[in-house]
Design a protein around this motif. Structure first.
Motif, PDB file in Angstrom:
ATOM      1  N   ASP A  97      30.265  25.780  -6.945  1.00  6.37           N
ATOM      2  CA  ASP A  97      30.635  26.061  -8.816  1.00  6.37           C
ATOM      3  C   ASP A  97      32.246  27.078  -8.881  1.00  6.37           C
ATOM      4  OD1 ASP A  97      31.473  28.519  -6.990  1.00  6.37           O
ATOM      5  OD2 ASP A  97      29.761  29.464  -8.052  1.00  6.37           O
ATOM      6  N   GLY A  98      32.989  26.154  -7.925  1.00  2.82           N
ATOM      7  CA  GLY A  98      34.695  27.032  -7.032  1.00  2.82           C
ATOM      8  C   GLY A  98      34.907  27.749  -6.950  1.00  2.82           C
ATOM      9  N   ARG A  99      33.841  28.945  -6.431  1.00  2.32           N
ATOM     10  CA  ARG A  99      34.424  29.759  -6.224  1.00  2.32           C
ATOM     11  C   ARG A  99      34.452  30.339  -4.964  1.00  2.32           C
ATOM     12  NH1 ARG A  99      30.853  34.938  -5.687  1.00  2.32           N
ATOM     13  NH2 ARG A  99      28.931  33.803  -6.576  1.00  2.32           N
ATOM     14  N   LEU A 100      35.227  30.753  -4.348  1.00  3.03           N
ATOM     15  CA  LEU A 100      35.195  31.337  -2.584  1.00  3.03           C
ATOM     16  C   LEU A 100      34.020  33.000  -2.265  1.00  3.03           C
ATOM     17  CD1 LEU A 100      37.221  31.223   0.386  1.00  3.03           C
ATOM     18  CD2 LEU A 100      38.609  32.631  -0.540  1.00  3.03           C
ATOM     19  N   ASP A 101      32.988  32.423  -1.602  1.00  2.00           N
ATOM     20  CA  ASP A 101      32.960  33.287  -1.201  1.00  2.00           C
ATOM     21  C   ASP A 101      31.918  32.940   0.447  1.00  2.00           C
ATOM     22  OD1 ASP A 101      30.828  35.461  -0.396  1.00  2.00           O
ATOM     23  OD2 ASP A 101      30.610  35.093  -2.539  1.00  2.00           O
ATOM     24  N   LEU A 102      32.655  33.772   1.312  1.00  2.82           N
ATOM     25  CA  LEU A 102      31.674  33.642   2.953  1.00  2.82           C
ATOM     26  C   LEU A 102      30.680  34.190   2.554  1.00  2.82           C
ATOM     27  CD1 LEU A 102      35.209  34.210   5.331  1.00  2.82           C
ATOM     28  CD2 LEU A 102      33.728  31.596   4.451  1.00  2.82           C
ATOM     29  N   GLU A 103      30.137  35.517   2.329  1.00  2.33           N
ATOM     30  CA  GLU A 103      29.096  36.376   2.198  1.00  2.33           C
ATOM     31  C   GLU A 103      28.226  35.160   2.020  1.00  2.33           C
ATOM     32  OE1 GLU A 103      26.161  38.769   2.468  1.00  2.33           O
ATOM     33  OE2 GLU A 103      28.285  38.866   3.385  1.00  2.33           O
ATOM     34  N   ARG A 104      28.341  33.798   0.897  1.00  2.71           N
ATOM     35  CA  ARG A 104      27.273  33.117   0.583  1.00  2.71           C
ATOM     36  C   ARG A 104      26.775  32.192   1.804  1.00  2.71           C
ATOM     37  NH1 ARG A 104      28.722  30.379  -5.567  1.00  2.71           N
ATOM     38  NH2 ARG A 104      31.146  30.127  -3.891  1.00  2.71           N
ATOM     39  N   ILE A 105      28.020  31.922   2.303  1.00  6.97           N
ATOM     40  CA  ILE A 105      27.890  31.128   3.272  1.00  6.97           C
ATOM     41  C   ILE A 105      27.450  31.422   4.499  1.00  6.97           C
ATOM     42  CG2 ILE A 105      29.282  30.051   5.839  1.00  6.97           C
ATOM     43  CD1 ILE A 105      29.677  28.483   2.761  1.00  6.97           C
ATOM     44  N   ALA A 106      27.269  33.178   4.630  1.00  5.68           N
ATOM     45  CA  ALA A 106      27.132  34.079   5.777  1.00  5.68           C
ATOM     46  C   ALA A 106      24.993  33.747   5.924  1.00  5.68           C
ATOM     47  CB  ALA A 106      27.588  35.089   6.096  1.00  5.68           C
ATOM     48  N   TRP A 151      44.210  29.791   6.814  1.00  5.48           N
ATOM     49  CA  TRP A 151      45.168  28.686   7.231  1.00  5.48           C
ATOM     50  C   TRP A 151      46.329  28.500   5.230  1.00  5.48           C
ATOM     51  CZ3 TRP A 151      46.194  24.591   8.911  1.00  5.48           C
ATOM     52  CH2 TRP A 151      46.855  23.024   8.442  1.00  5.48           C
ATOM     53  N   SER A 152      45.674  28.955   4.865  1.00  7.39           N
ATOM     54  CA  SER A 152      46.439  28.955   3.462  1.00  7.39           C
ATOM     55  C   SER A 152      45.905  29.642   2.068  1.00  7.39           C
ATOM     56  CB  SER A 152      46.014  26.825   2.402  1.00  7.39           C
ATOM     57  OG  SER A 152      45.086  26.852   1.794  1.00  7.39           O
ATOM     58  N   GLU A 153      46.484  29.555   0.605  1.00  8.79           N
ATOM     59  CA  GLU A 153      46.662  30.632  -0.322  1.00  8.79           C
ATOM     60  C   GLU A 153      44.880  30.605  -0.315  1.00  8.79           C
ATOM     61  OE1 GLU A 153      48.646  30.101  -3.317  1.00  8.79           O
ATOM     62  OE2 GLU A 153      50.735  31.563  -2.437  1.00  8.79           O
ATOM     63  N   ARG A 154      44.507  29.280  -0.120  1.00 12.16           N
ATOM     64  CA  ARG A 154      42.534  28.580  -1.010  1.00 12.16           C
ATOM     65  C   ARG A 154      41.440  29.079  -0.106  1.00 12.16           C
ATOM     66  NH1 ARG A 154      41.830  22.933   2.330  1.00 12.16           N
ATOM     67  NH2 ARG A 154      41.584  23.996   4.230  1.00 12.16           N
ATOM     68  N   SER A 155      41.976  29.424   0.809  1.00  7.25           N
ATOM     69  CA  SER A 155      41.208  30.686   1.415  1.00  7.25           C
ATOM     70  C   SER A 155      42.120  32.981   1.528  1.00  7.25           C
ATOM     71  CB  SER A 155      40.699  30.185   2.571  1.00  7.25           C
ATOM     72  OG  SER A 155      41.674  30.108   3.623  1.00  7.25           O
TER      73      SER A 155
END
Length: 258
Positions: A35-44, A62-66
């Motif tokens: 969905d284009g959303r940054l969310d590390l909790e979903r990965i976990a 690394w960069s602004e993307r994360s």
């Protein structure tokens, strides 16, 4: 997204059965979902039932993307896991005093890590450096060699060179071996063939469904894998649907000996 809620998939949403080593290979796309959303909790949440999580495309400052976050350390803390990280790319920090920028692969495990290293893989001029990350993990008295990699995405010849380099590296290790990764190549290609000369793909032995992992919203390609050495039994394997990345994760329940 396809409905893959079969018993084999439901298995990997629950704690692993006794005596099993649960491994997942997951290209996490620096935490950005379908969905284009940054969310590390979903990965976990996707990988938290695994004993060993092998991740590709993991950022560290690394960069602004994360958000310049240390994603590898955050996930290790969230999962209460030991971290082995392999930076395939290193860059200067965005400002003096800030951490160096790194991008690569990670192995997260709750088992003791006895050794770790990374081996650079062949690359052609102008292409991204790729690596083979290794962790020697002690699993209930058994030493298991765990590898993860991410091969070149747009050059089949280079991928083949990389796969041919990996084969002897994994074959030379004693004891059970598990190789995971995003190979950017489908079954039957020379790249995958170079690896199945020395290791066995878990999917023909225990996979449910077609094994396709990319893109996550409507998978048309099987490019993410778990391989093992002879003697490692596969109790189950499945691709688990989620929206946490642009890939889907491949889980495998393995029996590595006593």
């Amino acid at each position: 997204m396809r409905d893959l809620s079969a018993p084999a998939v439901a298995r990997f949403r629950r704690p692993r059965p006794p005596g099993v080593l649960r491994v997942v290979s997951f290209n996490v796309h620096h935490g950005v979902g379908a969905d284009g959303r940054l969310d590390l909790e979903r990965i976990a949440r996707v990988v938290e039932t695994a004993d060993v999580a092998c991740l590709q495309e993991v950022d560290r400052h690394w960069s602004e993307r994360s958000g310049f976050a240390d994603q590898a350390s955050w996930l290790a803390g969230r999962l209460r896991a030991r971290l082995v990280y392999g930076a395939n790319l290193h860059r200067d920090p965005p400002a003096p005093g800030r951490p160096r920028r790194r991008y690569g692969t990670a192995i997260l495990t709750r088992h003791p890590v006895l050794e770790e290293d990374i081996t650079w893989l062949p690359r052609r001029p102008g292409h991204e450096q790729r690596g083979l990350l290794r962790a020697l993990v002690a699993v209930r008295g058994v030493r298991v060699q765990v590898f993860t990699t991410h091969l070149q995405n747009d050059d089949a010849g280079e991928r083949l060179d990389q796969a041919r380099a990996i084969g002897p590296l994994v074959a030379s290790r004693a004891g059970p071996v598990v190789l995971t990764g995003d190979l950017n190549a489908g079954p039957g290609t020379p790249e995958v063939g170079a690896l199945t000369e020395v290791l066995a793909d878990v999917w023909p032995r225990a996979g449910q469904g077609d094994g396709r992992t990319c893109p996550a919203g409507g998978p048309g390609a099987r490019i993410d894998y778990v391989f093992t050495s002879p003697g490692v039994a596969v109790a189950a394997a499945a691709v688990v649907p989620c929206d946490a990345s642009d890939h889907l994760p491949v889980f495998a329940d393995l029996r590595v000996g006593t």
